[in-house]
Motif scaffolding. Structure first.
Motif, PDB file in Angstrom:
ATOM      1  N   LEU A   1       0.816  -1.215   0.000  1.00  0.00           N
ATOM      2  CA  LEU A   1       0.000   0.000   0.000  1.00  0.00           C
ATOM      3  C   LEU A   1       0.852   1.268   0.000  1.00  0.00           C
ATOM      4  N   ALA A   2       2.050   1.183   0.598  1.00  0.00           N
ATOM      5  CA  ALA A   2       2.954   2.342   0.638  1.00  0.00           C
ATOM      6  C   ALA A   2       3.829   2.406  -0.614  1.00  0.00           C
ATOM      7  N   ASN A   3       3.649   1.449  -1.523  1.00  0.00           N
ATOM      8  CA  ASN A   3       4.448   1.381  -2.745  1.00  0.00           C
ATOM      9  C   ASN A   3       5.942   1.273  -2.418  1.00  0.00           C
ATOM     10  N   ALA A   4       6.256   0.417  -1.433  1.00  0.00           N
ATOM     11  CA  ALA A   4       7.642   0.278  -0.964  1.00  0.00           C
ATOM     12  C   ALA A   4       8.077  -1.194  -0.933  1.00  0.00           C
ATOM     13  N   THR A   5       7.636  -1.992  -1.919  1.00  0.00           N
ATOM     14  CA  THR A   5       8.009  -3.407  -1.930  1.00  0.00           C
ATOM     15  C   THR A   5       9.382  -3.585  -2.563  1.00  0.00           C
ATOM     16  N   ARG A   6      10.011  -4.721  -2.279  1.00  0.00           N
ATOM     17  CA  ARG A   6      11.344  -5.031  -2.818  1.00  0.00           C
ATOM     18  C   ARG A   6      11.258  -5.681  -4.201  1.00  0.00           C
ATOM     19  N   HIS A   7      10.080  -6.223  -4.556  1.00  0.00           N
ATOM     20  CA  HIS A   7       9.992  -7.004  -5.788  1.00  0.00           C
ATOM     21  C   HIS A   7       8.948  -6.466  -6.769  1.00  0.00           C
ATOM     22  N   GLY A   8       8.612  -5.179  -6.682  1.00  0.00           N
ATOM     23  CA  GLY A   8       7.719  -4.537  -7.654  1.00  0.00           C
ATOM     24  C   GLY A   8       6.243  -4.862  -7.503  1.00  0.00           C
ATOM     25  N   ASN A   9       5.820  -5.266  -6.304  1.00  0.00           N
ATOM     26  CA  ASN A   9       4.411  -5.586  -6.068  1.00  0.00           C
ATOM     27  C   ASN A   9       3.669  -4.409  -5.427  1.00  0.00           C
ATOM     28  N   ASN A  10       3.912  -3.223  -5.918  1.00  0.00           N
ATOM     29  CA  ASN A  10       3.333  -2.008  -5.342  1.00  0.00           C
ATOM     30  C   ASN A  10       1.875  -1.817  -5.774  1.00  0.00           C
ATOM     31  N   ALA A  11       1.126  -1.093  -4.955  1.00  0.00           N
ATOM     32  CA  ALA A  11      -0.293  -0.817  -5.245  1.00  0.00           C
ATOM     33  C   ALA A  11      -0.455  -0.066  -6.557  1.00  0.00           C
ATOM     34  N   VAL A  12       0.494   0.790  -6.895  1.00  0.00           N
ATOM     35  CA  VAL A  12       0.373   1.578  -8.122  1.00  0.00           C
ATOM     36  C   VAL A  12       0.479   0.710  -9.372  1.00  0.00           C
ATOM     37  N   GLY A  13       0.884  -0.543  -9.226  1.00  0.00           N
ATOM     38  CA  GLY A  13       1.032  -1.436 -10.375  1.00  0.00           C
ATOM     39  C   GLY A  13      -0.288  -1.980 -10.906  1.00  0.00           C
ATOM     40  N   HIS A  14      -1.361  -1.825 -10.174  1.00  0.00           N
ATOM     41  CA  HIS A  14      -2.667  -2.319 -10.637  1.00  0.00           C
ATOM     42  C   HIS A  14      -3.698  -1.205 -10.465  1.00  0.00           C
ATOM     43  N   PRO A  15      -4.410  -0.836 -11.537  1.00  0.00           N
ATOM     44  CA  PRO A  15      -5.329   0.324 -11.458  1.00  0.00           C
ATOM     45  C   PRO A  15      -6.437   0.183 -10.415  1.00  0.00           C
ATOM     46  N   VAL A  16      -6.985  -1.017 -10.229  1.00  0.00           N
ATOM     47  CA  VAL A  16      -8.066  -1.177  -9.246  1.00  0.00           C
ATOM     48  C   VAL A  16      -7.522  -1.008  -7.838  1.00  0.00           C
ATOM     49  N   LEU A  17      -6.375  -1.601  -7.580  1.00  0.00           N
ATOM     50  CA  LEU A  17      -5.764  -1.468  -6.255  1.00  0.00           C
ATOM     51  C   LEU A  17      -5.335  -0.025  -6.018  1.00  0.00           C
ATOM     52  N   LYS A  18      -4.756   0.586  -7.024  1.00  0.00           N
ATOM     53  CA  LYS A  18      -4.331   1.987  -6.902  1.00  0.00           C
ATOM     54  C   LYS A  18      -5.539   2.888  -6.589  1.00  0.00           C
ATOM     55  N   ALA A  19      -6.656   2.654  -7.280  1.00  0.00           N
ATOM     56  CA  ALA A  19      -7.845   3.478  -7.083  1.00  0.00           C
ATOM     57  C   ALA A  19      -8.461   3.288  -5.704  1.00  0.00           C
ATOM     58  N   ASN A  20      -8.239   2.128  -5.087  1.00  0.00           N
ATOM     59  CA  ASN A  20      -8.878   1.832  -3.802  1.00  0.00           C
ATOM     60  C   ASN A  20      -7.911   1.803  -2.621  1.00  0.00           C
ATOM     61  N   ALA A  21      -6.640   2.051  -2.851  1.00  0.00           N
ATOM     62  CA  ALA A  21      -5.632   1.966  -1.790  1.00  0.00           C
ATOM     63  C   ALA A  21      -5.970   2.877  -0.614  1.00  0.00           C
ATOM     64  N   GLU A  22      -6.359   4.102  -0.883  1.00  0.00           N
ATOM     65  CA  GLU A  22      -6.689   5.043   0.198  1.00  0.00           C
ATOM     66  C   GLU A  22      -7.853   4.525   1.041  1.00  0.00           C
ATOM     67  N   ARG A  23      -8.868   3.976   0.400  1.00  0.00           N
ATOM     68  CA  ARG A  23     -10.017   3.435   1.141  1.00  0.00           C
ATOM     69  C   ARG A  23      -9.596   2.242   1.994  1.00  0.00           C
TER      70      ARG A  23
END
Length: 177
Positions: free
Chosen positions: A148-170
């Protein structure tokens, strides 16, 4: 002729002829006016008939449009009522929606299955590496925060998927409360 001019019978005869001619001309004018009025009346009558027919036609169209409007209002109310139901109930009432809903449910089930399989795999690897279930769960929670903080070691950040990115704050707000 000079005698005729002074002849009273002749004078009255001429006066009568003039009156007759005036009356004839008045009759011709009256007949012409009458014919004109008859034509005007017939034109007015034809116009009245046309207007009545047009009014009747427009009245029928208005009635039809009012019925269609009432039907559309009923349809709109039915749709609003339908949209307030749970999706499973909506799918039960609409076959086209059922197809879409079933496809989404299948995709969701596959995703849940993959997440369960990853969790099972993570627990197996963690236990094999000597970690306890509590340590693995703590590592999992830390990974959620990292994604959720977009701080993963292997590129699994929330910003990588539009649905997750759109709902991360919620998701973050719901987990804090």
């Amino acid at each position: 002729m000079s005698n005729d001019y002074y002849n009273p019978d002749n004078y009255f005869a001429q006066q009568a002829k003039q009156a007759e001619e005036t009356a004839r001309l008045a009759e011709v004018a009256a007949k012409s006016d009458l014919d004109s009025e008859k034509f005007s009346n017939q034109s007015n009558l034809d116009l009245i008939v046309q207007l009545r027919n047009k009014t009747s036609s427009l009245s029928e169209q208005l009635d039809q449009l009012q019925q269609e409007n009432a039907q559309l209002k009923n349809d709109n109310a039915a749709l609003e009522s339908l949209f307030s139901l749970p999706m499973e109930d909506m799918a039960a009432k609409n076959p086209r929606f059922r197809q879409s809903h079933d496809a989404q449910q299948l995709a969701l089930a596959k995703w849940i299955l993959s997440q369960k399989a990853y969790a099972e795999t993570a627990f197996r690897i963690g236990i094999a590496a000597g970690k306890s279930a509590e340590q693995i769960t703590a590592l999992y929670k830390d990974s959620i925060s990292s994604v959720l903080a977009n701080a993963t070691r292997h590129g699994n950040n929330a910003v990588g998927h539009p649905v997750l990115k759109a709902n991360a704050e919620r998701i973050i707000k719901n987990n804090q409360g």
